[in-house]
Design a protein around this motif. Structure first.
Motif, PDB file in Angstrom:
ATOM      1  N   GLY A 165     -80.571   5.464 -35.155  1.00 30.49           N
ATOM      2  CA  GLY A 165     -80.785   6.785 -34.560  1.00 30.49           C
ATOM      3  C   GLY A 165     -80.026   7.868 -35.306  1.00 30.49           C
ATOM      4  O   GLY A 165     -79.586   7.660 -36.444  1.00 30.49           O
ATOM      5  N   PHE A 166     -79.896   9.006 -34.639  1.00 27.41           N
ATOM      6  CA  PHE A 166     -79.329  10.183 -35.309  1.00 27.41           C
ATOM      7  C   PHE A 166     -78.104  10.720 -34.558  1.00 27.41           C
ATOM      8  O   PHE A 166     -78.162  10.891 -33.331  1.00 27.41           O
ATOM      9  CB  PHE A 166     -80.360  11.311 -35.348  1.00 27.41           C
ATOM     10  N   VAL A 167     -77.051  10.978 -35.294  1.00 33.51           N
ATOM     11  CA  VAL A 167     -75.941  11.746 -34.731  1.00 33.51           C
ATOM     12  C   VAL A 167     -76.425  13.195 -34.747  1.00 33.51           C
ATOM     13  O   VAL A 167     -76.884  13.683 -35.778  1.00 33.51           O
ATOM     14  CB  VAL A 167     -74.660  11.590 -35.573  1.00 33.51           C
ATOM     15  N   ALA A 168     -76.375  13.845 -33.582  1.00 34.65           N
ATOM     16  CA  ALA A 168     -76.979  15.184 -33.472  1.00 34.65           C
ATOM     17  C   ALA A 168     -75.961  16.199 -32.971  1.00 34.65           C
ATOM     18  O   ALA A 168     -75.272  15.950 -31.972  1.00 34.65           O
ATOM     19  CB  ALA A 168     -78.173  15.130 -32.522  1.00 34.65           C
ATOM     20  N   VAL A 169     -75.853  17.316 -33.668  1.00 32.04           N
ATOM     21  CA  VAL A 169     -74.991  18.400 -33.193  1.00 32.04           C
ATOM     22  C   VAL A 169     -75.775  19.713 -33.179  1.00 32.04           C
ATOM     23  O   VAL A 169     -76.722  19.884 -33.952  1.00 32.04           O
ATOM     24  CB  VAL A 169     -73.718  18.585 -34.072  1.00 32.04           C
ATOM     25  N   ALA A 170     -75.384  20.604 -32.318  1.00 34.27           N
ATOM     26  CA  ALA A 170     -76.037  21.906 -32.237  1.00 34.27           C
ATOM     27  C   ALA A 170     -75.243  22.922 -33.047  1.00 34.27           C
ATOM     28  O   ALA A 170     -74.020  22.822 -33.155  1.00 34.27           O
ATOM     29  CB  ALA A 170     -76.139  22.349 -30.792  1.00 34.27           C
ATOM     30  N   GLY A 171     -75.943  23.878 -33.613  1.00 34.25           N
ATOM     31  CA  GLY A 171     -75.283  24.931 -34.370  1.00 34.25           C
ATOM     32  C   GLY A 171     -75.621  26.305 -33.821  1.00 34.25           C
ATOM     33  O   GLY A 171     -75.245  27.322 -34.396  1.00 34.25           O
ATOM     34  N   SER A 172     -76.364  26.333 -32.719  1.00 36.08           N
ATOM     35  CA  SER A 172     -76.732  27.616 -32.109  1.00 36.08           C
ATOM     36  C   SER A 172     -76.958  27.382 -30.615  1.00 36.08           C
ATOM     37  O   SER A 172     -77.073  26.233 -30.174  1.00 36.08           O
ATOM     38  CB  SER A 172     -78.029  28.157 -32.736  1.00 36.08           C
TER      39      SER A 172
ATOM     40  N   LEU B   3     -80.612  20.214 -27.150  1.00 36.78           N
ATOM     41  CA  LEU B   3     -79.808  18.976 -27.027  1.00 36.78           C
ATOM     42  C   LEU B   3     -79.544  18.654 -25.555  1.00 36.78           C
ATOM     43  O   LEU B   3     -79.667  17.512 -25.125  1.00 36.78           O
ATOM     44  CB  LEU B   3     -78.464  19.146 -27.734  1.00 36.78           C
ATOM     45  N   ASP B   4     -79.183  19.684 -24.792  1.00 36.79           N
ATOM     46  CA  ASP B   4     -78.887  19.483 -23.364  1.00 36.79           C
ATOM     47  C   ASP B   4     -80.092  18.870 -22.653  1.00 36.79           C
ATOM     48  O   ASP B   4     -79.964  17.940 -21.866  1.00 36.79           O
ATOM     49  CB  ASP B   4     -78.507  20.807 -22.698  1.00 36.79           C
ATOM     50  N   ASP B   5     -81.262  19.404 -22.963  1.00 39.67           N
ATOM     51  CA  ASP B   5     -82.469  18.929 -22.277  1.00 39.67           C
ATOM     52  C   ASP B   5     -82.850  17.507 -22.678  1.00 39.67           C
ATOM     53  O   ASP B   5     -83.643  16.863 -21.998  1.00 39.67           O
ATOM     54  CB  ASP B   5     -83.635  19.882 -22.539  1.00 39.67           C
ATOM     55  N   LEU B   6     -82.326  17.059 -23.810  1.00 41.73           N
ATOM     56  CA  LEU B   6     -82.657  15.693 -24.240  1.00 41.73           C
ATOM     57  C   LEU B   6     -81.797  14.648 -23.525  1.00 41.73           C
ATOM     58  O   LEU B   6     -82.076  13.451 -23.592  1.00 41.73           O
ATOM     59  CB  LEU B   6     -82.479  15.547 -25.760  1.00 41.73           C
ATOM     60  N   ASN B   7     -80.758  15.122 -22.847  1.00 43.55           N
ATOM     61  CA  ASN B   7     -79.873  14.214 -22.098  1.00 43.55           C
ATOM     62  C   ASN B   7     -79.375  13.044 -22.943  1.00 43.55           C
ATOM     63  O   ASN B   7     -79.491  11.883 -22.549  1.00 43.55           O
ATOM     64  CB  ASN B   7     -80.599  13.646 -20.872  1.00 43.55           C
TER      65      ASN B   7
ATOM     66  N   PHE C 233     -76.131  11.392 -29.514  1.00 46.32           N
ATOM     67  CA  PHE C 233     -76.794  10.369 -30.317  1.00 46.32           C
ATOM     68  C   PHE C 233     -78.248  10.247 -29.876  1.00 46.32           C
ATOM     69  O   PHE C 233     -78.547   9.956 -28.713  1.00 46.32           O
ATOM     70  CB  PHE C 233     -76.084   9.017 -30.192  1.00 46.32           C
ATOM     71  N   LEU C 234     -79.148  10.522 -30.808  1.00 44.25           N
ATOM     72  CA  LEU C 234     -80.589  10.485 -30.550  1.00 44.25           C
ATOM     73  C   LEU C 234     -81.139   9.164 -31.083  1.00 44.25           C
ATOM     74  O   LEU C 234     -81.248   8.989 -32.304  1.00 44.25           O
ATOM     75  CB  LEU C 234     -81.254  11.678 -31.253  1.00 44.25           C
ATOM     76  N   PRO C 235     -81.475   8.218 -30.185  1.00 47.88           N
ATOM     77  CA  PRO C 235     -82.023   6.952 -30.687  1.00 47.88           C
ATOM     78  C   PRO C 235     -83.337   7.203 -31.417  1.00 47.88           C
ATOM     79  O   PRO C 235     -84.071   8.148 -31.078  1.00 47.88           O
ATOM     80  CB  PRO C 235     -82.262   6.129 -29.411  1.00 47.88           C
ATOM     81  N   LEU C 236     -83.666   6.346 -32.392  1.00 45.29           N
ATOM     82  CA  LEU C 236     -84.898   6.525 -33.181  1.00 45.29           C
ATOM     83  C   LEU C 236     -86.121   6.723 -32.292  1.00 45.29           C
ATOM     84  O   LEU C 236     -86.962   7.583 -32.543  1.00 45.29           O
ATOM     85  CB  LEU C 236     -85.147   5.306 -34.082  1.00 45.29           C
TER      86      LEU C 236
ATOM     87  N   LEU D  56     -87.727  14.872 -29.124  1.00 43.67           N
ATOM     88  CA  LEU D  56     -87.130  16.083 -29.692  1.00 43.67           C
ATOM     89  C   LEU D  56     -88.246  17.064 -30.077  1.00 43.67           C
ATOM     90  O   LEU D  56     -88.195  18.254 -29.746  1.00 43.67           O
ATOM     91  CB  LEU D  56     -86.284  15.714 -30.925  1.00 43.67           C
ATOM     92  N   LEU D  57     -89.274  16.531 -30.738  1.00 48.72           N
ATOM     93  CA  LEU D  57     -90.389  17.389 -31.151  1.00 48.72           C
ATOM     94  C   LEU D  57     -91.136  17.917 -29.926  1.00 48.72           C
ATOM     95  O   LEU D  57     -91.558  19.081 -29.893  1.00 48.72           O
ATOM     96  CB  LEU D  57     -91.325  16.630 -32.093  1.00 48.72           C
ATOM     97  N   ALA D  58     -91.265  17.070 -28.915  1.00 52.06           N
ATOM     98  CA  ALA D  58     -91.947  17.497 -27.690  1.00 52.06           C
ATOM     99  C   ALA D  58     -91.195  18.645 -27.020  1.00 52.06           C
ATOM    100  O   ALA D  58     -91.795  19.613 -26.544  1.00 52.06           O
ATOM    101  CB  ALA D  58     -92.084  16.313 -26.735  1.00 52.06           C
ATOM    102  N   GLN D  59     -89.851  18.540 -27.024  1.00 50.76           N
ATOM    103  CA  GLN D  59     -89.006  19.616 -26.471  1.00 50.76           C
ATOM    104  C   GLN D  59     -89.294  20.946 -27.180  1.00 50.76           C
ATOM    105  O   GLN D  59     -89.373  21.991 -26.545  1.00 50.76           O
ATOM    106  CB  GLN D  59     -87.528  19.282 -26.718  1.00 50.76           C
ATOM    107  N   LEU D  60     -89.412  20.854 -28.492  1.00 53.04           N
ATOM    108  CA  LEU D  60     -89.628  22.073 -29.268  1.00 53.04           C
ATOM    109  C   LEU D  60     -91.009  22.654 -28.999  1.00 53.04           C
ATOM    110  O   LEU D  60     -91.170  23.867 -28.883  1.00 53.04           O
ATOM    111  CB  LEU D  60     -89.436  21.782 -30.762  1.00 53.04           C
TER     112      LEU D  60
END
Lengths: 267, 372
Positions: free
Chosen positions: B195-202, B209-213, B11-14, B20-24
């Motif tokens: 916020g956002f329910v977040a799942v990985a597909g790759s 996602l892992d790095d976002l803790n 779960f990614l709070p707003l 998330l963008l910074a991670q990318l």
């Protein structure tokens, strides 16, 4: 096929002016450096805006700007045709009669009498007509004004000995390639792009403006369907007529669309 | 749960959307996301501070698109914009190769490759992903891999967002391509109020996602996202028949409806340019002015254009009737032969962005009326 000049010797090129605003000649001049590169491969023998003056000499390529609008124009275009290899009409005036073609729908002689104290000093033909109404034209470049790169491409094609590429698709194709959201769909403004010939790079829509048809009709221009949609957008029949009766009012497709609306035969 | 492939949702709070963008960015991605430009949502580079537009909806009806405000003030309430992922993978205009004359006078040919840019796109829809899979099938097919497309595709990171607010022009539920992303993404988000329910597909998505803790999404949050998708599907009012339309359409090539639609169609090609699966293009050479080089370019083309149907000495589709028929029957009928499914993913762009509002679903209904 060589990438270098297909014909030995530099082709002789002239740029002639008829009834026009000189804007198309300026498009050519505004090319700047590209024009200097080109000057090494051609002989510009007549181009009043740029300097060289030799209107009567024979040339390989003659660009003709402007419409036939005076008795003198009638004779001059015949002379140019007879002394030119390729004759290329450039701009709305030369291809459709131009903005001055609006007078074809009016009583020109009466206007002249109202405006000038000596109307007999004005020698104007009753109608402003495109070059192709008088002589054989080898290629037409539409636009008001034409774009410089279009002119270069035509000269370059001649240098390479190939036919110039024509683009009869709609302005929409250029708009979409550049990623501009459609102004008619997003703002409901009456855009002529869907019936207008590409070549400008969708200049007006790039600024959030509607295309006003200065490149003339595209092929398969469905003016009936567009006129009906303009009506749905809230334009009155008179306003729709004016959309078609502008820079290229005498282009047959736009003229027919306007006449159909004027006579109310549009359904 | 957004995806059958993923079993753990975070779960990614707003407030953490910028991280998330910074991670990318840290991973070397240029981040593209929704931006308001000329009255529409378009995908443009987002730079810090990340001011993604919020509270914007896109009201879409045939031939009409208007941005309006979203009472729930969400980030991704705008359904779809004028373009899907297509311009970022299949470039509207690009050089493929170049030829130059060397000192000895002989011609030297060289491939022109686009610069390598790692792009992350946030706000991709389920229909866009389905369309991308079709573009992949075309451009990356065995033995005919398109180098230019492949280079951009290989460096793409896709963050899909569930469509909770479909436009009236959407019909992805009927084509089976949305509104909830199920495949083809690196990350998929479902936007809830906080916020956002977040799942990985790759694997790359999982690493981000892992790095976002993130905390795990609760079962209530996952259920809310599922419900939201179900409601969005149920809210769609347009549809295409679920059955295979190949035979119905191909047996009606002389139907009077083709004439009727041709009278309304402007043949502007806008439907094909906004269609996320259309891949037609033209190629042309642009010789340099000094005569020493020439560039071979590819540009988007359309079956609605004159040159597209031009063969030596004649045109196979001279009139608008023939062009509209070609587009519709390729998209919905012969596409099955080529790619094993229909070429329509139900995004509805051809309906909204048609300047005269021709509705593909309406045309199909009229053409196939009375058929089982």
């Amino acid at each position: 096929m060589s990438l270098q000049t297909a014909h030995p010797g530099k082709p002789r090129v002239a740029v002639h002016k008829f009834s026009s605003c000189d804007g198309c000649q300026l498009s050519f001049l505004n090319l700047g450096e590209a024009l200097l590169t080109l000057a090494e491969r051609i002989d510009l023998v007549h181009f009043a805006e740029a300097g060289p003056l030799d209107p009567d000499t024979g040339v390989d390529v003659a660009f003709v700007e402007g419409s036939v609008s005076t008795p003198e124009d009638l004779e001059r275009i015949q002379h140019i045709r007879a002394h030119s290899g390729l004759l290329i009409a450039i701009g709305a005036c030369a291809t459709s009669g131009g903005i001055q073609g609006l007078r074809n729908q009016a009583k020109g002689a009466e206007w002249v009498a109202q405006i000038y104290s000596h109307p007999e000093a004005i020698a104007s033909l009753e109608r402003s007509t495109p070059i192709s109404s008088h002589v054989k034209v080898d290629f037409e470049l539409w636009g008001c004004p034409v774009s410089g790169p279009q002119m270069l491409a035509v000269v370059n094609a001649r240098l390479l000995g190939v036919a110039p590429r024509d683009n009869v698709d709609k302005v929409c194709t250029e708009c979409k390639r550049q990623g501009y959201p459609c102004v008619m769909v997003t703002h409901g403004i009456a855009c002529m792009g869907q019936v207008t010939r590409a070549g400008c790079g969708a200049l007006c829509p790039s600024l959030g403006r509607d295309c006003y048809g200065c490149y003339g009709p595209a092929e398969n221009a469905n003016t009936d369907a567009l006129a009906m949609q303009f009506g749905h957008l809230g334009l009155t029949p008179e306003a729709i007529v004016r959309r078609f009766q502008s820079i290229n009012s005498q282009a047959p497709v736009f003229l027919a669309a306007a006449n159909k609306l004027r006579t109310g035969s549009h359904d | 749960m957004l995806s059958s492939q993923s079993d753990r949702a975070g779960f990614l709070p707003l407030a953490q959307l910028p991280s998330l963008l910074a991670q990318l960015r840290e991973r070397g991605y240029q981040c593209l996301g929704p931006t308001v430009e000329q009255g529409a949502i378009v995908m443009r580079e987002i730079e810090p501070p990340e001011d993604l537009p919020r509270g914007i909806q896109a009201e879409q009806t045939p031939g009409r698109y208007r941005l309006t405000s979203d009472p729930l003030n969400r980030y991704f309430a705008w359904s779809s914009g004028p373009q899907a992922i297509k311009p970022h993978t299949f470039a509207p205009k690009e050089s493929l190769w170049r030829v130059e004359r060397d000192e000895t006078g002989s011609l030297q040919f060289a491939a022109v490759h686009p610069p390598v840019v790692r792009q992350a796109i946030i706000g991709v829809r389920a229909c866009d992903l389905a369309a991308l899979a079709l573009q992949d099938a075309h451009f990356l097919r065995e033995g005919r891999r398109d180098a230019h497309y492949a280079q951009r595709r290989d460096h793409l990171f896709l963050i899909a967002v569930q469509c909770a607010q479909p436009a009236s022009t959407c019909f992805c539920a009927s084509t089976g391509d949305g509104p909830t992303p199920t495949a083809g993404y690196d990350l998929a988000l479902a936007e809830l109020a906080d916020g956002f329910v977040a799942v990985a597909g790759s694997d790359q998505g999982q690493a981000v996602l892992d790095d976002l803790n993130l905390a795990w999404a609760t079962s209530q949050q996952i259920e809310a996202a599922r419900q939201q998708g179900a409601s969005a599907a149920a809210a769609q009012t347009r549809s295409l028949p679920g059955r295979h339309l190949r035979d119905s359409l191909m047996s009606r090539l002389e139907h009077p409806r083709w004439d009727e639609v041709a009278a309304r169609c402007l043949a502007c090609g806008n439907c094909t340019a906004v269609c996320p699966t259309c891949f037609c293009h033209a190629e042309a050479d642009t010789p340099a002015l000094d005569g020493a080089a020439s560039e071979h370019e590819r540009i988007w083309d359309s079956c609605f254009g004159e040159a597209h149907g031009h063969l030596h000495g004649f045109n196979v589709r001279a009139d608008i009737r023939g062009r509209y028929r070609q587009w519709l029957t390729h998209k919905l009928a012969t596409w099955h032969d080529q790619f094993g499914r229909s070429g329509c993913v139900g995004c509805g762009r051809c309906i909204a962005w048609c300047p005269v509002g021709i509705d593909l679903t309406e045309e199909v209904a009229a053409l196939t009326e009375g058929q089982p």
